[in-house]
Design a protein around this motif. Structure first.
Motif: not given
Ligand code: HXC
Length: 528
Positions: A41, A111-112, A114, A144, A146-149, A184-185, A188, A223
């Motif tokens: 991918k 995990a992207g 992240s 992607g 901050a790792r959301i989990q 996101g982060g 920055y 995007m």
């Protein structure tokens, strides 16, 4: 017999080869990253993998990877059942054209890319190394965010990175490469670094993506249109270098690294001295005799820089000012020049921001500044006033006044009003100000000035046009030249254009050991 006391070489070797096998197996698994499907991918999107990127950038056989076996710390949402090789980021050290660097590259196939707790720990560890070793830090961002989990631990990770970016600012060069969708982060940290590189169609930067914008505001945008490479290179100014491909981007980074020092206590490595390609770049051919005709100031820079080489920064953003690196007699020089081709080279909100930041960079890293002046002043207008041209325009005054590196100025043509002061005048402590005989140093252009100071005479004259012309000429004869400023010592020498390189090199040579004692303060408060 315990393994420790084993004196039989055969048995010892079999122990060694067993552990070697374990290492090989573990390495093989870790080096697979996110696996074949995720890698396919990544490639389908025209992207190299994180490891390929590092290897394409650093000198061959110079990369040494650390923390390959770090494991993620996620416990919720079944994360404890998942294996994330290297926790989605590769870190290590290497060299670029022999210059040591520390580097990290986020692996989007895991995990992207992240950022979780251990992912952040790996990055902050290599950042700490870069600071200790006083070498440049290069971050390849493809994440992607901050790792959301991992919740607040991801945010903590970003906070730790931002803090280190700020501490390292002005101590070691920090270079960010955006090679994926950075949200996101993930944007920055690059924004806190010195140089941001983007690649067409691959780089995307935004705080909130199209989905969030649609949900919150009902606005639809792709995007690419929201935060693609061109947007950041031309409109926002967040990117300093733009490339068509990853390979071209890596070549640009190699070139940049050759111009800058490893840290703020050294100077950039000198290069062999080379004269400019004077057949191609002759000042008399570039600089027009008609004072109203524009010209490309980059050609003037190429007429004086070694080998006519000039590495332009933020080429497409605020193009009314030109900034970048060149060399003079082998030493790196930061050039700042008004660009008469665009908006007559005026200073405005964006060009002031662009120049001020570059001046501060050069000052932090011991790079002398050469300023080429030709501008009618600050851009007037409601839009500029309401966009804060007072605050933004003040940044360039602040940056030049604060800078203590050698500062050499050349006034080529117009130097009017605030523009004259701002472009590293004698009053902001230029070490040497040179002017060509074509320089016009005055409060404003002759037409504007005559209309104001001779308003009544012109209005009451029998032939106002004739009187206006005569008054413009009077003003021009009196002020539109370098000699009034030279009479007060504000210009150190009026020079012939073909003496320029010689004069600049001498000024740079003689300023090599320049020392300025700054007032005792913690830090100033620039008009951010
Ligand atoms: C955990 C993430 C992730 C994230 C992506 N992934 N982003 N996992 N946390 N933030 C995972 C996906 O679940 C997926 O896993 C894999 O990475 C690849 O993602 P895709 O969505 O399939 O890729 P793509 O279609 O290319 O889209 C990329 C993307 C999108 C645009 C980046 O993934 C996305 O919008 N992600 C969320 C962006 C975001 O809002 N981040 C949080 C920002 S807040 P599987 O297992 O399916 O392969 C933030 C706070 C800090 O960062 C603020 C500090 C100031």
């Amino acid at each position: 017999m315990s393994e420790k006391n084993n004196t039989d070489p055969k048995q010892r070797n079999s122990g060694l080869s067993k552990s070697k096998n374990i290492l090989q197996v573990r390495k093989k698994i870790a080096l697979q990253g996110g696996g074949t499907k995720a890698i396919e991918k990544q490639k389908a999107g025209g992207k190299l993998t994180a490891r390929e990127r590092i290897l394409a950038l650093v000198d061959s056989n110079s990369f040494h990877e650390y923390d390959l076996f770090v494991e993620h710390a996620g416990r919720d949402f079944d994360m404890n059942k998942k294996y994330l090789p290297g926790d989605g980021v590769i870190t290590g050290t290497g060299t670029i054209n022999g210059h040591p660097i520390c580097i990290f590259a986020q692996d989007f196939t895991v995990a992207g890319g992240s950022l979780g707790y251990m992912h952040a720990k790996k990055i902050t560890k290599i950042m700490d190394h870069a600071m200790k070793l006083r070498v440049p830090l290069i971050g390849i961002n493809d994440s992607g965010g901050a790792r959301i989990q991992e919740g607040v631990n991801s945010l903590a990770g970003y906070g730790e990175i931002f803090y280190r970016n700020t501490q390292a600012s002005g101590v070691i060069p920090q270079i960010s490469v955006i090679l994926g969708p950075c949200a996101g982060g993930a944007v920055y940290s690059p924004a806190l670094t010195d140089f941001v590189f983007v690649v067409d169609k691959i780089s995307k930067m935004f705080i909130t993506g199209p989905e969030v914008i649609k949900t919150v505001l009902g606005e639809e945008i792709s995007m690419e249109d929201l935060g693609g490479a061109k947007v950041h290179a031309e409109i926002t100014g967040n990117a300093h270098f733009y490339a068509e491909s990853e390979v071209e981007c890596f070549e640009q980074i190699k070139s940049l690294v050759s111009f800058i020092p490893w840290n703020n206590k050294t100077t950039a490595k000198p290069f062999p001295k080379k004269t400019p390609r004077t057949r191609q770049y002759k000042i008399e051919d570039i600089f027009p005799s008609n004072p109203k005709q524009p010209y490309d100031v980059r050609d003037i820079i190429k007429s004086i820089a070694d080998s006519s080489e000039f590495m332009e920064i933020q080429e497409k953003f605020a193009a009314n000012i030109v900034i970048g690196f060149g060399r003079m007699e082998g030493r790196t020089v930061g050039f700042v020049a008004n660009q008469p081709l665009v908006l007559a080279g005026v200073l405005d909100v964006d060009s002031s921001d662009k120049a001020a930041r570059f001046i501060r960079y050069c000052d932090s890293f011991n790079i002398p500044l050469v300023t080429l002046v030709d501008l009618p002043g600050y851009l007037p207008g409601i839009d500029q006033e309401h966009s804060g041209v007072i605050r933004h325009g003040a940044k360039i005054l602040y940056a030049y006044s604060e800078a203590t590196v050698p500062k050499i100025t050349l006034i080529m043509r117009k130097a009017y009003g605030g523009g004259y002061i701002a472009m590293c005048s004698n009053h902001l402590r230029a070490d040497f100000v040179f002017a060509w005989p074509t320089a016009e140093i005055a409060v404003m252009g002759p037409e504007g000035a005559a209309n104001i100071i001779f308003r009544n005479e012109i209005k009451n004259a029998e032939n106002p046009d004739e009187v206006r012309k005569q008054k413009v000429k009077e003003y021009k004869d009196k002020f539109a030249n370098p000699y009034v400023a030279a009479a007060y010592g504000y210009v150190d020498a009026v020079i012939e254009p073909d003496e320029t390189r010689k004069m600049l090199i001498h000024a740079l040579d003689i300023s090599e050991e320049k020392r300025v004692d700054a007032p005792d303060k913690k830090h100033g408060i620039p008009p951010f």
